[in-house]
Design an enzyme around this catalytic site. Sequence first.
Site, short mmCIF file in Angstrom:
data_model
loop_
_atom_site.label_atom_id
_atom_site.label_comp_id
_atom_site.label_asym_id
_atom_site.label_seq_id
_atom_site.Cartn_x
_atom_site.Cartn_y
_atom_site.Cartn_z
N ARG A 175 0.84 -1.22 0.00
CA ARG A 175 0.00 0.00 0.00
C ARG A 175 0.86 1.26 0.00
NH1 ARG A 175 -3.27 -3.43 3.78
NH2 ARG A 175 -1.40 -3.23 5.06
N ILE A 176 1.78 1.37 0.99
CA ILE A 176 2.54 2.62 1.13
C ILE A 176 3.60 2.74 0.04
CG2 ILE A 176 4.04 3.95 2.68
CD1 ILE A 176 2.57 2.47 5.04
N CYS A 271 10.99 4.65 5.86
CA CYS A 271 9.78 4.94 6.67
C CYS A 271 9.10 3.63 7.01
CB CYS A 271 8.81 5.82 5.88
SG CYS A 271 9.35 7.52 5.71
N SER A 272 9.85 2.52 7.03
CA SER A 272 9.21 1.23 7.36
C SER A 272 9.47 0.92 8.83
CB SER A 272 9.69 0.12 6.43
OG SER A 272 11.09 -0.06 6.49
N ARG A 273 10.53 0.17 9.12
CA ARG A 273 10.94 -0.08 10.50
C ARG A 273 12.46 -0.01 10.54
NH1 ARG A 273 6.59 0.95 11.93
NH2 ARG A 273 5.08 -0.31 13.05
N ASP A 297 12.98 7.99 9.16
CA ASP A 297 11.87 8.24 10.09
C ASP A 297 11.92 7.24 11.23
OD1 ASP A 297 9.29 9.40 10.87
OD2 ASP A 297 8.43 7.49 10.22
N GLU A 302 14.98 2.31 18.44
CA GLU A 302 14.17 3.46 18.84
C GLU A 302 13.91 3.48 20.34
OE1 GLU A 302 10.53 4.55 16.53
OE2 GLU A 302 11.82 3.87 14.89
N HIS A 320 9.92 9.23 13.89
CA HIS A 320 8.81 8.29 13.61
C HIS A 320 7.47 9.03 13.49
CE1 HIS A 320 7.76 3.76 14.12
NE2 HIS A 320 6.90 4.35 13.29
N ILE A 321 7.44 9.99 12.55
CA ILE A 321 6.23 10.82 12.39
C ILE A 321 5.53 10.58 11.06
CG2 ILE A 321 6.93 12.71 13.94
CD1 ILE A 321 7.87 14.21 11.33
N ALA A 322 5.90 9.49 10.36
CA ALA A 322 5.38 9.33 8.99
C ALA A 322 3.85 9.34 8.92
CB ALA A 322 5.95 8.08 8.36
N SER A 323 3.17 8.79 9.93
CA SER A 323 1.70 8.77 9.85
C SER A 323 1.07 9.95 10.60
CB SER A 323 1.17 7.45 10.43
OG SER A 323 1.44 7.38 11.82
N1 LIG Z 1 7.16 5.13 9.78
C1 LIG Z 1 5.87 5.01 10.04
O1 LIG Z 1 5.28 5.77 10.79
C2 LIG Z 1 5.09 3.93 9.36
C3 LIG Z 1 3.75 4.18 9.02
C4 LIG Z 1 3.05 3.18 8.40
C5 LIG Z 1 3.65 1.96 8.12
N2 LIG Z 1 4.94 1.76 8.46
C6 LIG Z 1 5.61 0.48 8.13
O2 LIG Z 1 5.39 0.22 6.75
C7 LIG Z 1 5.10 -1.14 6.56
C8 LIG Z 1 4.33 -1.34 5.28
O3 LIG Z 1 2.99 -0.88 5.42
P1 LIG Z 1 1.93 -1.16 4.25
O4 LIG Z 1 0.61 -0.66 4.73
O5 LIG Z 1 2.43 -0.65 2.93
O6 LIG Z 1 1.94 -2.74 4.24
P2 LIG Z 1 1.69 -3.72 3.01
O7 LIG Z 1 1.49 -5.06 3.63
O8 LIG Z 1 0.64 -3.18 2.11
O9 LIG Z 1 3.09 -3.69 2.22
C9 LIG Z 1 4.22 -4.37 2.62
C10 LIG Z 1 4.86 -4.98 1.39
O10 LIG Z 1 6.11 -5.55 1.74
C11 LIG Z 1 6.30 -6.68 0.91
N3 LIG Z 1 7.33 -7.55 1.44
C12 LIG Z 1 7.27 -8.41 2.46
N4 LIG Z 1 8.44 -9.04 2.61
C13 LIG Z 1 9.27 -8.55 1.64
C14 LIG Z 1 10.61 -8.79 1.28
N5 LIG Z 1 11.35 -9.70 1.92
N6 LIG Z 1 11.13 -8.09 0.25
C15 LIG Z 1 10.39 -7.18 -0.41
N7 LIG Z 1 9.10 -6.91 -0.12
C16 LIG Z 1 8.57 -7.59 0.90
C17 LIG Z 1 4.91 -7.33 0.89
O11 LIG Z 1 4.78 -8.24 -0.17
C18 LIG Z 1 4.01 -6.12 0.76
O12 LIG Z 1 3.72 -5.79 -0.59
C19 LIG Z 1 4.36 -1.54 7.85
O13 LIG Z 1 4.48 -2.92 8.12
C20 LIG Z 1 5.03 -0.71 8.92
O14 LIG Z 1 6.07 -1.42 9.53
C21 LIG Z 1 5.68 2.72 9.09
O1 LIG Z 2 3.17 0.96 11.58
C1 LIG Z 2 2.68 2.07 11.75
O2 LIG Z 2 1.47 2.30 11.61
C2 LIG Z 2 3.57 3.23 12.08
O3 LIG Z 2 4.83 2.92 12.41
C3 LIG Z 2 2.95 4.29 12.93
O4 LIG Z 2 1.93 4.85 12.19
#
Ligand SMILES: NC(=O)c1ccc[n+]([C@@H]2O[C@H](COP(=O)([O-])OP(=O)(O)OC[C@H]3O[C@@H](n4cnc5c(N)ncnc54)[C@H](O)[C@@H]3O)[C@@H](O)[C@H]2O)c1
Ligand SMILES: O=C(O)[C@H](O)CO
Length: 342
Positions: A175-176, A271-273, A297, A302, A320-323
């Site tokens: 999604r993101i 902006c993932s983890r 982010d 952390e 960690h303010i992405a959302s």
């Molecule tokens: N920084 C923030 O505040 C913040 C905010 C929102 C989400 N996030 C992080 O972003 C992540 C993704 O969110 P999303 O809603 O897009 O999730 P999502 O499930 O839609 O997307 C994650 C993608 O990662 C892919 N994936 C899994 N393992 C993989 C690998 N080994 N190599 C490549 N791709 C791989 C999946 O197939 C999937 O398409 C969340 O799990 C969260 O940890 C962080």
């Molecule tokens: O995974 C999440 O949703 C973020 O890290 C905070 O919004």
Amino acid sequence: MAKPVSIEVWNPNGKYRVVSTKPMPGTRWINLLIEQDCRVEICTQKKTILSVEDIIALIGDKCDGVIGQLTEDWGETLFAALSRAGGKAFSNMAVGYNNVDVNAANKYGIAVGNTPGVLTETTAELAASLSLAAARRIVEADEFMRAGLYDGWLPNLFVGNLLKGQTVGVIGAGRIGSAYARMMVEGFKMNLIYYDLYQATRLEKFVTAYGQFLKANGEQPVTWKRASSMDEVLREADVISLHPVLDKTTYHLINKERLATMKKEAILVNCSRGPVIDEVALVEHLKQNPMFRVGLDVFEDEPYMKPGLSEMKNAIVVPHIASASKWTREGMATLAALNVLV
Ligand SMILES: NC(=O)c1ccc[n+]([C@@H]2O[C@H](COP(=O)([O-])OP(=O)(O)OC[C@H]3O[C@@H](n4cnc5c(N)ncnc54)[C@H](O)[C@@H]3O)[C@@H](O)[C@H]2O)c1
Ligand SMILES: O=C(O)[C@H](O)CO
């Protein structure tokens, strides 16, 4: 035993007891719970990260559901405590749930929820902001101005990277990742290369259609490629943004060896983890490659940064303010409440 924690109570006579480990934005989520006859208890303790003991104290002897945060360790101990208190649901106010042991929750018959979707565009916008800020050295330039160092225009002052026509790489095009890719392709006319375990068909169709639109208007069309390996993305892209889930397959996905394969002037955004990047290796790479820039982010330990990171001029770091947009955070709170109700 942890000291008693301070709480704010809504609807004291409600039949079901729902605990939120943090105050959350807006009131809609509270009203939704009250409408369904819940007594809502919100922890107001002035302590950012609650310990397992703090949360056990909050759960108490009777608790039907908990809304928790990504900073908390929801494993065997907490699910056992929630189960003993009669709890049936746990909702993580985040889309990422690497802090939750879903197997432990299953063992105790506790349903787990997260908050996907409402944060997609907000998070992608921060990744885009970090990409632009890194490309155009916005933070360095801002510090320079505030330090009173600007004494006139110069041809070489804060020269950065032009994004148009360059290649944006996305690792994890869910999604993101897909929302970010669309922003960079449509907004800056970048070509796309992505790596994901699954094909991002809608994203591919979008870039194809946009490329055709540009061509029909006499402009250079944008292109896309689904890479067969992550290494292909690292080698070819000028800006790389990380958006996979954090699990065993993505821990330290970006390490010393992989950093060495990236372009010397590449930009890396996370902006993932935090643990998706080996942060010690990253600090070393930033030291050795002053033209390589990062926008972060999230961090491996952390709320801490690995030694040396905060001194690096070629790193932009935000907490960690992405959302963190009002609409999104209220939406996350609403979803979190709905999760404990269903
Ligand atoms: N920084 C923030 O505040 C913040 C905010 C929102 C989400 N996030 C992080 O972003 C992540 C993704 O969110 P999303 O809603 O897009 O999730 P999502 O499930 O839609 O997307 C994650 C993608 O990662 C892919 N994936 C899994 N393992 C993989 C690998 N080994 N190599 C490549 N791709 C791989 C999946 O197939 C999937 O398409 C969340 O799990 C969260 O940890 C962080
Ligand atoms: O995974 C999440 O949703 C973020 O890290 C905070 O919004």
